[in-house]
Design an enzyme around this catalytic site. Structure first.
Site, mmCIF file in Angstrom:
data_model
loop_
_atom_site.group_PDB
_atom_site.id
_atom_site.type_symbol
_atom_site.label_atom_id
_atom_site.label_comp_id
_atom_site.label_asym_id
_atom_site.label_seq_id
_atom_site.Cartn_x
_atom_site.Cartn_y
_atom_site.Cartn_z
ATOM 1 N N GLU A 100 0.674 -13.511 12.189
ATOM 2 C CA GLU A 100 1.299 -12.398 12.779
ATOM 3 C C GLU A 100 1.227 -11.244 11.661
ATOM 4 O OE1 GLU A 100 2.816 -12.162 15.784
ATOM 5 O OE2 GLU A 100 2.034 -14.255 16.027
ATOM 6 N N ARG A 113 1.602 -5.160 6.084
ATOM 7 C CA ARG A 113 1.039 -3.947 5.226
ATOM 8 C C ARG A 113 1.840 -2.456 5.561
ATOM 9 N NH1 ARG A 113 -5.299 -2.586 4.467
ATOM 10 N NH2 ARG A 113 -4.926 -0.947 3.061
ATOM 11 N N LEU A 162 -6.957 -5.254 7.309
ATOM 12 C CA LEU A 162 -6.586 -6.588 6.416
ATOM 13 C C LEU A 162 -7.338 -6.221 4.867
ATOM 14 C CD1 LEU A 162 -6.774 -9.770 8.483
ATOM 15 C CD2 LEU A 162 -4.584 -8.622 7.544
ATOM 16 N N LEU A 176 10.815 -20.613 -4.681
ATOM 17 C CA LEU A 176 9.699 -19.662 -4.051
ATOM 18 C C LEU A 176 8.499 -19.671 -4.763
ATOM 19 C CD1 LEU A 176 9.041 -17.078 -2.139
ATOM 20 C CD2 LEU A 176 9.827 -16.000 -4.057
ATOM 21 N N HIS A 228 3.029 3.090 -8.715
ATOM 22 C CA HIS A 228 2.789 1.825 -9.326
ATOM 23 C C HIS A 228 3.975 1.184 -10.067
ATOM 24 C CE1 HIS A 228 -1.171 1.707 -7.600
ATOM 25 N NE2 HIS A 228 -1.585 2.584 -8.755
ATOM 26 N N TRP A 235 3.019 8.074 -2.434
ATOM 27 C CA TRP A 235 4.470 7.983 -2.831
ATOM 28 C C TRP A 235 4.364 9.058 -4.008
ATOM 29 C CZ3 TRP A 235 7.505 7.355 -7.108
ATOM 30 C CH2 TRP A 235 8.705 7.322 -6.600
ATOM 31 N N ASP A 293 0.747 -1.308 0.018
ATOM 32 C CA ASP A 293 -0.035 -0.021 0.128
ATOM 33 C C ASP A 293 0.837 1.262 0.043
ATOM 34 O OD1 ASP A 293 -2.384 1.565 -0.074
ATOM 35 O OD2 ASP A 293 -2.687 1.079 2.049
ATOM 36 N N GLY A 294 0.200 2.441 -0.745
ATOM 37 C CA GLY A 294 1.102 3.531 -0.374
ATOM 38 C C GLY A 294 1.660 3.979 -1.858
ATOM 39 N N THR A 319 -10.737 -6.963 -5.512
ATOM 40 C CA THR A 319 -12.003 -6.953 -6.054
ATOM 41 C C THR A 319 -12.791 -5.122 -5.917
ATOM 42 O OG1 THR A 319 -12.905 -7.590 -3.963
ATOM 43 C CG2 THR A 319 -12.753 -9.244 -5.659
ATOM 44 N N TRP A 361 -11.587 -2.403 -8.646
ATOM 45 C CA TRP A 361 -12.273 -2.189 -9.988
ATOM 46 C C TRP A 361 -12.675 -0.854 -9.840
ATOM 47 C CZ3 TRP A 361 -10.782 -4.687 -13.838
ATOM 48 C CH2 TRP A 361 -10.203 -6.104 -13.722
ATOM 49 N N GLY A 416 0.317 5.463 -4.483
ATOM 50 C CA GLY A 416 -0.585 6.740 -4.737
ATOM 51 C C GLY A 416 0.164 7.693 -3.919
HETATM 52 C C1 FPP Z 1 -1.792 0.265 -3.449
HETATM 53 O O1 FPP Z 1 -1.084 1.352 -3.368
HETATM 54 C C2 FPP Z 1 -1.256 -0.495 -4.633
HETATM 55 C C3 FPP Z 1 -1.742 -1.063 -5.553
HETATM 56 C C4 FPP Z 1 -3.472 -1.009 -5.536
HETATM 57 C C5 FPP Z 1 -1.311 -1.915 -6.716
HETATM 58 C C6 FPP Z 1 -0.129 -2.628 -6.440
HETATM 59 C C7 FPP Z 1 0.543 -3.085 -7.897
HETATM 60 C C8 FPP Z 1 1.741 -3.069 -8.152
HETATM 61 C C9 FPP Z 1 2.849 -2.678 -6.932
HETATM 62 C C10 FPP Z 1 2.124 -3.559 -9.464
HETATM 63 C C11 FPP Z 1 2.204 -4.999 -9.482
HETATM 64 C C12 FPP Z 1 2.483 -5.405 -10.711
HETATM 65 C C13 FPP Z 1 3.103 -6.479 -11.184
HETATM 66 C C14 FPP Z 1 3.900 -6.821 -12.425
HETATM 67 C C15 FPP Z 1 2.853 -7.609 -10.266
HETATM 68 P P1 FPP Z 1 -2.192 2.644 -3.583
HETATM 69 O O2 FPP Z 1 -2.560 2.988 -5.067
HETATM 70 O O3 FPP Z 1 -3.698 2.288 -2.816
HETATM 71 O O4 FPP Z 1 -1.623 3.818 -2.679
HETATM 72 P P2 FPP Z 1 -2.432 5.000 -1.960
HETATM 73 O O5 FPP Z 1 -3.131 4.353 -0.572
HETATM 74 O O6 FPP Z 1 -1.172 5.830 -1.421
HETATM 75 O O7 FPP Z 1 -3.406 5.695 -2.832
#
Ligand code: FPP
Length: 242
Positions: A201, A182, A189, A129, A35, A23, A18-19, A64, A67, A21
């Site tokens: 954990e 997280r 969660l 892995l 991303h 960043w 998470d984070g 989900t 979307w 956006g």
């Molecule tokens: C959450 O941050 C992140 C996502 C919803 C997307 C995570 C996806 C990737 C890191 C790319 C995966 C790529 C491959 C090839 C597997 P957020 O957008 O919710 O951030 P915010 O909470 O700061 O808005």
């Protein structure tokens, strides 16, 4: 150097990345660039997981609920995944990493499904892995799907128990996560591995996902190694002094 202590190494680590956006916003960049940078973190964390002896790594790449994001962001994320997965394949193969996907895969665009199928096939022999991508994934949907599978098999109500539900989840062979991480300071969660995380954990960090690199992952693994897991039992029972 490469000798993980199996007693304290988390066998299965699951991550809510998470984070991205935030960043990007802090740098006045578009969310998609967050991303993109998140993919760099993912690459580093996979390497560190391999190095540390983690056997399963599950990441929440698209829920989900995601979307419901603006169509432009959803489209960009799907495009990123379709392209990037294929690019990463040689590196995954060389590290012995096997890609697997869980979630509502049939709801993903054709190009993403094609990339997933291709990379799953290319990495099928990986035994170091299992890298599990949760895509169009929801924990509640997964439980509903498991119940539907049981009903379709004609299983009688009295035969439905925790073991039969577990056996009908998306990846029943994968053990429950030992550690759920997280990033970005949120403490929820968010519908991730609800059934499987009953005794996991949980590790929260303020670090935003694009800044969560190998050293940060190590900190989480080290913290896990220091925790005592009780699974509802007493200390005496766990130490055999009861
Ligand atoms: C959450 O941050 C992140 C996502 C919803 C997307 C995570 C996806 C990737 C890191 C790319 C995966 C790529 C491959 C090839 C597997 P957020 O957008 O919710 O951030 P915010 O909470 O700061 O808005």
């Amino acid at each position: 150097m490469n000798s993980p202590d199996t007693a304290t190494v988390a066998r299965h680590v699951a991550i809510i990345m998470d984070g991205n956006g935030r960043w990007a916003k802090r740098r006045s960049l578009g969310r998609v660039l967050g991303h993109r940078e998140g993919i760099v973190s993912l690459r580093e964390v996979i390497k560190e997981a391999v190095r540390s002896g983690v056997r399963y790594l599950t990441v929440y790449a698209f829920s989900t609920e995601n979307w419901g994001r603006p169509a432009k962001e959803v489209g960009a994320l799907m495009g990123l995944m379709a392209r990037q997965l294929v690019k990463e394949a040689p590196d995954l193969v060389s590290q012995g990493v096997r890609l697997r996907a869980i979630g509502g895969i049939d709801k993903l665009p054709q190009n993403v499904r094609a990339s997933l199928a291709r990379v799953e096939e290319l990495t099928r022999g990986g035994q170091v892995l299992d890298f599990v991508l949760a895509l169009s994934y929801g924990g509640r949907s997964e439980i509903c799907d498991a119940v539907k599978k049981l009903l379709a098999k004609g299983v009688a109500p009295e035969d439905i128990d925790e073991a039969t539900i577990s056996a009908n989840l998306y990846a029943p062979d994968i053990p429950d996560p030992d550690l759920v991480i997280r990033t970005s300071g949120e403490m929820r969660l968010s519908n991730f591995l609800l059934w499987q995380s009953a005794y996991s954990e949980i590790y929260f960090t303020e670090t935003l996902w694009p800044d969560f690199r190998a050293a940060e992952f190590r900190l989480a693994l080290d913290e896990y190694a220091r925790r005592t897991r009780r699974f509802g039992l007493t200390d005496e029972q766990l130490t055999g002094d009861a």
